[in-house]
Design an enzyme around this catalytic site. Structure first.
Site, short mmCIF file in Angstrom:
data_model
loop_
_atom_site.label_atom_id
_atom_site.label_comp_id
_atom_site.label_asym_id
_atom_site.label_seq_id
_atom_site.Cartn_x
_atom_site.Cartn_y
_atom_site.Cartn_z
N SER A 1 17.72 33.66 14.31
CA SER A 1 18.46 34.25 15.28
C SER A 1 18.31 33.35 16.61
O SER A 1 17.56 32.62 16.85
CB SER A 1 18.15 35.53 15.78
OG SER A 1 18.33 36.22 16.79
N TYR B 1 11.08 41.63 16.22
CA TYR B 1 12.47 41.03 15.78
C TYR B 1 12.23 39.49 16.03
O TYR B 1 12.39 38.83 15.48
CB TYR B 1 13.53 41.40 16.46
CG TYR B 1 14.85 40.86 15.80
CD1 TYR B 1 15.22 41.02 14.41
CD2 TYR B 1 15.29 39.92 16.71
CE1 TYR B 1 16.45 40.38 14.16
CE2 TYR B 1 16.77 39.38 16.34
CZ TYR B 1 17.19 39.63 15.22
OH TYR B 1 18.41 38.78 14.61
#
Length: 271
Positions: free
Chosen positions: A155, A168
């Site tokens: 990401s 995350y």
């Protein structure tokens, strides 16, 4: 139908919908047969709508529509033995494995002091252990094939911190490092390993209570809200945009690219 990965076999995790589905369909459009897996169930911490068996069936339908073969399994990437069994079965049916796309992942936005042990465990076990499991069951087949491409979906949060997402961000930096570490050791087998770092993608991950959770967190510290802004004048990218990057890394067009971070991120990591 194109042929950039014609005759190859790909494994895609988290393939029931969204980015994983787009990856599977794009690879099939370019000639690959595909093994698709997904948990098709809800984890306790996830605030958005979860994938269903019907979603995975739709992925199978879309891949079949391209004229390529597809094998599907409902399996949790956190379960190494079940994942290995599903992948080994798919490889036996399709005759090999050349491409691994470790896409399965979750995101649970919360301010740091609202992150529970359950949230941390769900995110890390899925996004880190699940990716490791995927490589561990897929790489031996690539070794036997004499080479291939492994693509780990990280990401923008694996290149630049995203606020209100401590687990995350931690997981996606780990995936970035994992790609480099595997690339080093698997290079002797002519296996390339790279990580992909998208900005926000228009997938079901943004549904349900996801946006409300993010806005609620930003309201507690508005200064950090700007960190979610893309440099290019787009608010979100599409799954198919990321699938194009995955296809490039799966194909021979990237035959000398390994241990790199590829960022179809609309410039968010530089802004």
């Amino acid at each position: 139908m194109g042929g950039r990965v014609f005759g190859k076999v790909a494994l895609v995790t988290g393939a029931a919908r969204g980015q994983g589905r787009a990856d599977a369909v794009r690879l099939a459009e370019e000639g690959a047969d595909v093994i698709v897996v997904d948990i098709c169930d809800r984890l306790p911490s996830v605030p958005y709508e979860s994938p269903t068996p019907a979603d995975l069936e739709e992925t199978v339908r879309l891949v079949t529509k391209t004229g390529r073969e597809v094998v599907s399994s409902i399996v949790d990437v956190r379960n190494l033995d079940e994942l290995r069994s599903a992948v080994d079965s798919g490889v036996e049916q399709l005759g090999g494995l050349d491409i691994v796309v470790a896409n399965a992942g979750i995101c649970v936005p919360k301010p740091w002091d609202q992150v529970t042990p359950q949230i941390f465990e769900d995110v890390i076990s899925t996004n880190v252990a699940g990716v490791w499991n995927t490589v561990m069951v897929g790489a031996p087949h690539l070794v036997r094939a004499g080479g291939g491409s492994i693509i780990l979906i990280s990401s923008a949060a694996g290149l630049k911190v995203q606020p209100f997402m401590v687990p995350y961000t931690t997981s996606k930096f780990a995936v970035r490092g994992m790609a480099k570490a595997f690339a080093a050791e698997l290079s002797q087998h002519n296996i390339r390993v790279n990580s992909v770092h998208p900005s926000g993608v228009n997938t079901p991950m943004g549904t349900g209570g996801m946006q409300a959770e993010i806005q609620k967190a930003i309201a507690g510290y508005e200064r950090l809200g700007a960190m979610f802004t893309n440099m290019l004048p787009v608010d979100v990218t599409e799954p198919e945009d990321i699938a194009d990057t995955v296809l490039f890394l799966a194909s021979d067009e990237s035959k000398f690219i390994t241990a790199h971070e590829i960022a179809p991120d609309a410039g968010i990591t530089e802004f």
